[in-house]
Design a protein around this motif. Structure first.
Motif, PDB file in Angstrom:
ATOM      1  N   LEU A   1      29.034 -26.961  37.290  1.00  0.00           N
ATOM      2  CA  LEU A   1      27.604 -26.748  37.547  1.00  0.00           C
ATOM      3  C   LEU A   1      27.134 -27.593  38.727  1.00  0.00           C
ATOM      4  N   LEU A   2      27.674 -28.782  38.861  1.00  0.00           N
ATOM      5  CA  LEU A   2      27.341 -29.610  40.018  1.00  0.00           C
ATOM      6  C   LEU A   2      27.818 -28.946  41.301  1.00  0.00           C
ATOM      7  N   TRP A   3      29.031 -28.365  41.263  1.00  0.00           N
ATOM      8  CA  TRP A   3      29.531 -27.650  42.446  1.00  0.00           C
ATOM      9  C   TRP A   3      28.629 -26.470  42.819  1.00  0.00           C
TER      10      TRP A   3
ATOM     11  N   PHE B   1      22.711 -33.622  32.011  1.00  0.00           N
ATOM     12  CA  PHE B   1      22.849 -33.819  33.450  1.00  0.00           C
ATOM     13  C   PHE B   1      21.896 -32.922  34.241  1.00  0.00           C
ATOM     14  N   PHE B   2      20.948 -32.298  33.543  1.00  0.00           N
ATOM     15  CA  PHE B   2      20.126 -31.273  34.185  1.00  0.00           C
ATOM     16  C   PHE B   2      19.334 -31.819  35.377  1.00  0.00           C
ATOM     17  N   TRP B   3      18.557 -32.872  35.159  1.00  0.00           N
ATOM     18  CA  TRP B   3      17.675 -33.342  36.221  1.00  0.00           C
ATOM     19  C   TRP B   3      18.466 -33.946  37.378  1.00  0.00           C
ATOM     20  N   LYS B   4      19.536 -34.658  37.054  1.00  0.00           N
ATOM     21  CA  LYS B   4      20.376 -35.216  38.121  1.00  0.00           C
ATOM     22  C   LYS B   4      20.973 -34.097  38.976  1.00  0.00           C
ATOM     23  N   THR B   5      21.463 -33.049  38.304  1.00  0.00           N
ATOM     24  CA  THR B   5      22.072 -31.937  39.029  1.00  0.00           C
ATOM     25  C   THR B   5      21.014 -31.156  39.804  1.00  0.00           C
TER      26      THR B   5
END
Length: 328
Positions: free
Chosen positions: A253-255, A314-318
């Motif tokens: 998801l980060l990618w 990790f939603f907001w960071k991502t």
């Protein structure tokens, strides 16, 4: 000291014996080029150093001091390497022929090529045909829809594969074996250190691909045993719905966020959130039709909801593409 042709970088995390086997295969099958071996240690257990250096004393052993993940460890290895060419090689791999020389010759004679890697063989010698080589292949896999019919056609239409004139050219190479030039790394940058594990090779290949072609040698091979050091990060039960390994998909998801932007990332998150009531309602309905307790056999649904909960941590960071360590 003369500059080696190639720097081979391996990351150790609970795999010193695999590294010994890997380096034995390198020594046995490699000729026609000089190389140095660099092992970057992510394992807090210090015993691995003695095991590797007992058989390969010239190996450059680098201590990270903590489990720094794949990107940070490989970047450290690249920074301390001296070869004109750089190879990221997993500890759970074995060479079967002089593939290093072949890849090195290709990079030395083809300035249009940015990176190269061979096909994977399974531990029983079969060609690994399920590995993705295209960005769209990977993105389509992230959507949990029926694998045939309307949804399959829709996803292929929305996320079509990219086709190249060169049959060996691909979007990305698996991080267990990527050989490139030092100068290419300097232009593209090292691996993104926000990634702890998984998907960093995909994101890196996206940037390497801007420097030239990425070639997958379909008649070249190496053995990839798989999961030598990553058993801590696997899903305990895999089904069509509950098929994402939490650490792997947090990185995926980060990618997606980095390469395709906020919209593509939000669509996936919304997709998973929407699926939770759908899959619970479907199973409860099936139970009612069969005159069973409506809340029985919901383990798979609960496991999926738990995974989505991990993604949302990790939603907001991502979403805001914040610098950090995306480790589950």
């Amino acid at each position: 000291m003369q500059q080696p042709d190639l720097s081979i970088i391996l990351v150790n995390y609970k795999t010193p014996y695999l590294i010994v086997d890997c380096l034995r295969s390198v020594e046995k099958h490699t000729s026609g080029l000089t190389y140095e071996a660099i092992v970057v240690n992510n394992d807090p257990d210090p015993s691995g150093r003695a095991i590797v250096l007992a058989e390969f004393p010239t190996t450059n052993w680098i201590e990270m001091g903590y489990n720094s993940g794949f990107s940070r460890a490989n970047n450290r290895g690249i920074a301390e390497s001296a070869g004109r060419l750089v190879l990221l090689l997993n500890s759970d791999t074995l060479l079967v022929d002089n593939i290093l020389k072949r890849c090195a010759d290709l990079l030395n004679t083809r300035p249009d090529v940015a990176a190269v890697g061979p096909m994977q063989l399974t531990r029983d010698g079969k060609v690994h045909t399920e590995a993705f080589t295209g960005f769209s292949q990977l993105r389509r896999y992230f959507f949990i829809f029926p694998t045939s019919g309307f949804f399959k056609r829709l996803l292929h239409r929305l996320l079509p594969d990219r086709h190249y004139a060169d049959p060996d050219q691909v979007d990305w190479l698996v991080g267990s074996f990527i050989m490139t030039r030092r100068e290419t790394v300097e232009k593209a940058g090292g691996l993104d250190e926000n990634f702890f594990m998984y998907a960093e090779d995909v994101e890196w290949c996206w940037r390497l691909g801007k420097q030239g072609k990425l070639l997958l040698l379909r008649d070249g091979f190496y053995v990839h045993l798989e999961y030598g050091s990553s058993t801590d990060y696997q899903a305990s039960r895999v089904t069509h719905i509950n098929r994402f390994k939490p650490q792997m998909h947090v990185s995926n998801l980060l990618w997606v966020r980095k390469q395709y932007g906020v919209g593509a990332y939000l669509i996936l998150i919304l997709h998973y959130l929407t699926l939770i009531p759908v899959i619970f309602g479907w199973k409860i309905g099936i139970n009612l039709i069969r005159f069973r307790n409506p809340f029985t056999e919901l383990e798979n649904q609960r496991a999926f909801a738990q995974q989505v909960g991990i993604f949302l941590r990790f939603f907001w960071k991502t979403l805001f593409n914040q610098t950090g360590f995306y480790k589950v």
